[in-house]
Motif scaffolding. Sequence first.
Motif, mmCIF file in Angstrom:
data_model
loop_
_atom_site.group_PDB
_atom_site.id
_atom_site.type_symbol
_atom_site.label_atom_id
_atom_site.label_comp_id
_atom_site.label_asym_id
_atom_site.label_seq_id
_atom_site.Cartn_x
_atom_site.Cartn_y
_atom_site.Cartn_z
ATOM 1 N N TYR A 86 4.244 -11.199 -10.513
ATOM 2 C CA TYR A 86 4.405 -10.492 -9.362
ATOM 3 C C TYR A 86 5.209 -10.998 -8.180
ATOM 4 N N HIS A 95 3.096 -0.573 -14.340
ATOM 5 C CA HIS A 95 3.085 0.207 -13.228
ATOM 6 C C HIS A 95 4.414 -0.318 -12.360
ATOM 7 N N HIS A 110 4.995 0.041 -8.146
ATOM 8 C CA HIS A 110 4.558 0.025 -6.793
ATOM 9 C C HIS A 110 5.414 1.432 -5.625
HETATM 10 FE FE FE Z 1 0.345 -4.243 -8.975
#
Ligand code: FE
Length: 276
Positions: A140, A200, A202
């Motif tokens: 991230y 995934h 978001h």
């Molecule tokens: Fe996440």
Amino acid sequence: MNTQKREVRNPRLNRVFDDLVDTLRNFIRKHNLTYEEYHRAIAFLAEAGEKGEIPLLMDVFLEVTVDDVDHRGWAGTETTVEGPYYVPNAPEMASPAVVPHRANEPGEPLIFSGTIRSSDGVPLAGAILDFWQSDAEGRYSHFNIPEAEAPFNLRARVKADQNGRYELQTWVPAAYEIPKAGPTGALIKALGGHPWRPAHLHVRLTHPGHATLTTQVFLKDDPWIESDVVGAVKSSLIRGTTRTTDPAEIRRRGFSGPFHTLEYDFVLPRQMAKAA
Ligand code: FE
Ligand code: DHB
């Protein structure tokens, strides 16, 4: 026993906190906790704090239940946890958008699109889809990729068009592994579990007069889809991508190799006007 006389200022705080302490005291009795274990727990929490992992620790073990309880009676697309990696104020972009990315962004492109509607079926023109994901290496931006290196990488606030349609180009995310170096990862390992979340996307969707929808779209073929360490997968949130390898189609889209598409329509509950 606490025999203090209190001046109760916030009855909810007293009720909830007293019950928490009670619950933990019963837990200590039930398991005959030793001083050694008590001090181990304090050291663990202190380390989690020092390493900035309190949000991660809380979200891994408790957030699914908060999501459940706080969305009872919810009338929109199923919600799931926000997790610890949301960053506010991502760049605003009109749909169709290409999210901020590096020149050599790893992985295959993904076009993520759909319609955002109200619970009464009306498309929500101008709805904002706040989007974030890990990259194709499971990292991230602002957390696992330094902010200076790639600000808001694979993060954007995309504004839906007049028909409530959103479309954004991003890159297919990989599964996410809870960092092994920190105390949360060490605890998961000590418990004999695995630290993986299935790949995934978001989203956090907002529109005036509607409740905010926070959820995730999970990629169908991920090996961890049935064993998310956080337990946040719901079957209605799973979608496969369609991978296009046709050279003409690749050229038409301006890509240099295979790309994926994924459609997901979202529903935001209309909020009742508050009675005067
Ligand atoms: Fe996440
Ligand atoms: C959690 C959520 C995420 O989306 C993620 O990528 C990692 C951890 C969590 O809820 O702990």
